[in-house]
Design a protein around this motif. Structure first.
Motif, short mmCIF file in Angstrom:
data_model
loop_
_atom_site.label_atom_id
_atom_site.label_comp_id
_atom_site.label_asym_id
_atom_site.label_seq_id
_atom_site.Cartn_x
_atom_site.Cartn_y
_atom_site.Cartn_z
N GLU A 284 0.83 -1.21 0.00
CA GLU A 284 0.00 0.00 0.00
C GLU A 284 0.86 1.25 0.00
OE1 GLU A 284 -2.47 -0.49 3.39
OE2 GLU A 284 -3.89 -1.85 2.38
N ALA A 285 1.97 1.19 0.76
CA ALA A 285 2.88 2.34 0.78
C ALA A 285 3.52 2.53 -0.59
CB ALA A 285 3.96 2.15 1.84
N LEU A 286 3.86 1.43 -1.27
CA LEU A 286 4.44 1.52 -2.61
C LEU A 286 3.42 2.03 -3.62
CD1 LEU A 286 6.57 -1.75 -2.77
CD2 LEU A 286 7.43 0.59 -2.90
N VAL A 287 2.18 1.59 -3.49
CA VAL A 287 1.12 2.07 -4.39
C VAL A 287 0.93 3.56 -4.21
CG1 VAL A 287 -1.35 1.96 -4.88
CG2 VAL A 287 -0.05 -0.14 -4.58
N GLU B 220 3.19 5.67 -3.06
CA GLU B 220 4.39 6.31 -3.60
C GLU B 220 4.32 6.38 -5.13
OE1 GLU B 220 8.33 7.99 -3.46
OE2 GLU B 220 6.81 7.67 -1.90
N GLU B 221 3.85 5.29 -5.73
CA GLU B 221 3.70 5.26 -7.18
C GLU B 221 2.71 6.33 -7.65
OE1 GLU B 221 2.41 2.06 -10.68
OE2 GLU B 221 1.79 1.77 -8.59
N ALA B 222 1.60 6.43 -6.95
CA ALA B 222 0.58 7.42 -7.33
C ALA B 222 1.12 8.84 -7.21
CB ALA B 222 -0.66 7.25 -6.45
N LEU B 223 1.88 9.12 -6.16
CA LEU B 223 2.45 10.47 -5.98
C LEU B 223 3.44 10.80 -7.09
CD1 LEU B 223 3.03 10.51 -2.10
CD2 LEU B 223 1.29 11.78 -3.40
N ARG B 224 4.25 9.81 -7.46
CA ARG B 224 5.25 10.06 -8.51
C ARG B 224 4.57 10.22 -9.88
NH1 ARG B 224 10.41 9.83 -7.27
NH2 ARG B 224 10.95 9.20 -5.14
N LEU B 225 3.55 9.41 -10.14
CA LEU B 225 2.82 9.58 -11.41
C LEU B 225 2.09 10.92 -11.44
CD1 LEU B 225 1.37 5.98 -11.90
CD2 LEU B 225 3.28 7.07 -13.14
N LYS B 226 1.57 11.35 -10.29
CA LYS B 226 0.88 12.65 -10.21
C LYS B 226 1.86 13.79 -10.47
CE LYS B 226 -2.04 15.43 -7.16
NZ LYS B 226 -2.69 15.52 -5.82
N ALA B 227 3.07 13.69 -9.88
CA ALA B 227 4.07 14.73 -10.10
C ALA B 227 4.50 14.76 -11.56
CB ALA B 227 5.28 14.48 -9.20
N ALA C 247 17.68 6.94 -10.82
CA ALA C 247 17.87 6.24 -9.53
C ALA C 247 16.54 6.03 -8.82
CB ALA C 247 18.84 7.02 -8.64
N LEU C 248 15.56 5.63 -9.62
CA LEU C 248 14.19 5.56 -9.10
C LEU C 248 14.07 4.57 -7.93
CD1 LEU C 248 11.26 6.39 -9.31
CD2 LEU C 248 10.93 4.63 -11.06
N SER C 249 14.65 3.38 -8.09
CA SER C 249 14.50 2.38 -7.01
C SER C 249 15.13 2.86 -5.71
CB SER C 249 15.13 1.06 -7.44
OG SER C 249 16.49 1.22 -7.75
N PHE C 250 16.29 3.56 -5.81
CA PHE C 250 16.93 4.08 -4.60
C PHE C 250 16.06 5.13 -3.94
CE2 PHE C 250 19.52 7.46 -2.69
CZ PHE C 250 20.12 6.75 -1.66
N LYS C 251 15.50 6.02 -4.76
CA LYS C 251 14.65 7.09 -4.19
C LYS C 251 13.41 6.50 -3.52
CE LYS C 251 16.14 10.52 -7.61
NZ LYS C 251 15.73 11.32 -8.81
N ILE C 252 12.85 5.48 -4.17
CA ILE C 252 11.67 4.84 -3.56
C ILE C 252 12.06 4.20 -2.24
CG2 ILE C 252 10.00 2.98 -3.84
CD1 ILE C 252 10.09 3.51 -6.85
N TRP C 253 13.20 3.46 -2.26
CA TRP C 253 13.66 2.79 -1.03
C TRP C 253 13.94 3.81 0.07
CZ3 TRP C 253 18.83 3.00 0.95
CH2 TRP C 253 19.05 2.18 2.05
N LYS C 254 14.54 4.94 -0.31
CA LYS C 254 14.85 5.97 0.68
C LYS C 254 13.58 6.53 1.29
CE LYS C 254 17.60 10.18 1.23
NZ LYS C 254 18.44 11.17 0.52
N ASN C 255 12.57 6.77 0.46
CA ASN C 255 11.31 7.29 0.97
C ASN C 255 10.54 6.25 1.79
OD1 ASN C 255 11.80 9.76 -0.21
ND2 ASN C 255 10.54 9.37 -2.01
N MET C 256 10.84 4.97 1.55
CA MET C 256 10.14 3.92 2.29
C MET C 256 10.60 3.81 3.73
SD MET C 256 7.79 2.35 0.59
CE MET C 256 7.65 0.76 1.39
N GLN C 257 11.67 4.53 4.09
CA GLN C 257 12.15 4.49 5.47
C GLN C 257 11.06 4.88 6.46
OE1 GLN C 257 16.37 5.85 6.30
NE2 GLN C 257 16.01 6.78 4.30
#
Length: 475
Positions: free
Chosen positions: A192-195, A197-204, A282-292
């Motif tokens: 759910e957190a990834l979904v 995050e995905e929605a926020l990035r697609l919105k941006a 560096a999308l995967s790293f940014k996602i991982w960083k935000n997942m903290q």
């Protein structure tokens, strides 16, 4: 096997016959061997005797296999005697009720060697207690009956163990179900957190796309307006140029003033295109960083397989408290019972380690480290001598688990206990996790694997393993 003389011998030959008679089989020596004790026996008779023990059948002196030597002189004497005597070989065969050595009925029982013997075997068992078969059989039955009773008890024990093992199988299935449930909960939360995050990035991405396209569309509109204005100016100039010379010259200055174009030529500005590095670099790293923000790290998690049946752990194994009733759990070797403790899931045998335990306002607790070999199935006093280095609170008094029970002077009641374990340096220290005030330090050469140990006492307030800080380092 020696051969026996069945017919009567002349009276003067009897002493010689006795000298040439094997004391075991009572027949004339056949292939005689001499022992270090100077006694001789048929080779086969001695071999049969060796099946019981390595002692001379007559004097019972011990000897090693291979020390017997052939008695050639005695063998020659026996052959000469047999040639000049009337004899016939003994063709009798031993039966189940007959002695294998003497071919006589088994009428006695040797208590030491635990076997039936014949009357001629008495000399071989001169130092043993012999009984009649009637008296020996009850003795053996009593011993066998005792064995039967032991085995019957073992059968009952094995039946109970089988039930416990079956219960352990069911418990493992229960554990697997709980683990599966927790795994699904965690993955659902992270998904759910990834979904999100995905929605926020697609919105941006969509917002920037809309913004950049709108800017270019505005530039296109402006450029089209300029094209229209230029076409009108061109038409005006061409019309004036078609006039006669004098009117053209008279209106030239005015026409020249109209033929001016001061608008900027259209062109793409800087940053007109999408910032691809921002969105996919560096999308995967940014996602991982935000997942903290959605990930919790615990330096220590608890091992439910070590927990006392009176302790209850939460789903992610980071908190423990008293259970309202004794839990039905397997009596596995690593579980504390009857002591009310639980160990950390990971042991340490090198390096530096640190963790915080939230004790809150619990009136009684134990926090520390212990050897992997600490007692599990009996009550014991916490002490460094017992392989436990800890501090605790009981009856309003803070103590360290030294053999003399050292009382700690604590000015302010700590709600969080910090444990610092340095295996290589041989130190374990305890601190007030809130004020960072030192409480006590133990020194010891830790040669065993060390595990965190907790004892929450019998109270309903849980003790919690505090989460650690997560830091992302890049280079």
């Amino acid at each position: 096997m020696a051969e026996s003389i069945d017919e009567e011998m002349p009276e003067e030959a009897l002493p010689l016959q006795q000298d040439l008679t094997c004391p075991v089989c009572q027949g004339i020596f056949r292939d005689p061997v001499l022992l270090p004790c100077s006694h001789s026996f048929c080779r086969d008779c001695l071999q049969r005797s060796l099946d019981f023990n390595k002692k001379c059948p007559l004097c019972r002196v011990e000897f090693e296999r291979g020390q017997d030597i052939s008695n050639r002189a005695l063998s020659d004497a026996c052959e000469t005697f047999l040639k000049h005597s009337t004899f016939r070989p003994n063709t009798k065969r031993p039966s189940e009720d007959t002695c294998n050595l003497h071919y006589k009925p088994l009428e006695l029982y040797c208590e030491k060697d635990e076997e039936p013997v014949c009357v001629d075997c008495v000399s071989l068992h001169s130092t043993h207690r012999l009984f009649s078969l009637k008296d020996g059989a009850p003795m053996c039955k009593r011993e066998l009956n005792f064995k039967v009773q032991i085995f019957e008890k073992k059968v009952e024990l094995y039946k109970k163990t089988t039930l416990k093992l079956s219960n352990a199988v069911e418990y493992i299935k229960y554990q697997a179900g709980q683990a599966e449930k927790q795994i699904k909960v965690e993955f659902k939360r992270l998904h759910e957190a990834l979904v999100t995050e995905e929605a926020l990035r697609l919105k941006a991405l969509a917002a920037e796309e809309e913004e950049k396209i709108a800017a270019i569309q505005e530039l296109i509109t402006s450029t089209n307006n300029n094209v229209t204005a230029l076409n009108e100016l061109i038409e005006t100039i061409k019309n004036e140029m078609d006039n006669d010379d004098l009117p053209l010259l008279r209106n030239f200055q005015n026409l020249k003033r109209k033929a001016q174009w001061t608008n900027t030529d259209p062109a793409l500005s800087y940053n007109s295109l999408l910032d691809m590095g921002k969105h996919v670099g560096a999308l995967s790293f940014k996602i991982w960083k935000n997942m903290q923000a959605h990930v919790k790290y615990n330096p220590v998690v608890l091992n439910p397989n070590t927990a006392s049946p009176w302790l209850s752990l939460n789903a992610d194994l980071t908190a423990v408290k008293e259970s309202s009733e004794r839990l039905t759990v397997p009596d596995n070797p690593e579980r504390f019972d009857p002591c009310v403790f639980v160990l950390g899931a990971e042991g340490y045998n090198s390096g530096k380690h640190r963790w915080d335990v939230v004790v809150g306002d619990n009136p009684k607790w134990i926090v520390g480290v212990c050897k992997s070999t600490v007692a599990r199935k009996k009550k014991f006093t916490l002490s460094t001598n017992r392989g436990v280095w800890s501090i605790g609170l009981s009856k309003g008094e803070y103590t360290a688990s030294t053999p003399e029970r050292t009382v700690l002077q604590v000015e302010q009641r700590p709600e969080r206990i910090r444990v610092k374990l340095n295996i290589d340096k041989g130190e374990v220290s305890f601190w007030d996790g809130g004020t960072a005030k030192h409480l006590v330090t133990f020194t010891h050469k830790f040669e065993d694997t060390m595990y965190p140990i907790l004892g929450p006492g019998l109270n309903a307030t849980p003790m919690t393993m505090a989460p650690g800080k997560i830091a992302v380092h890049t280079s």
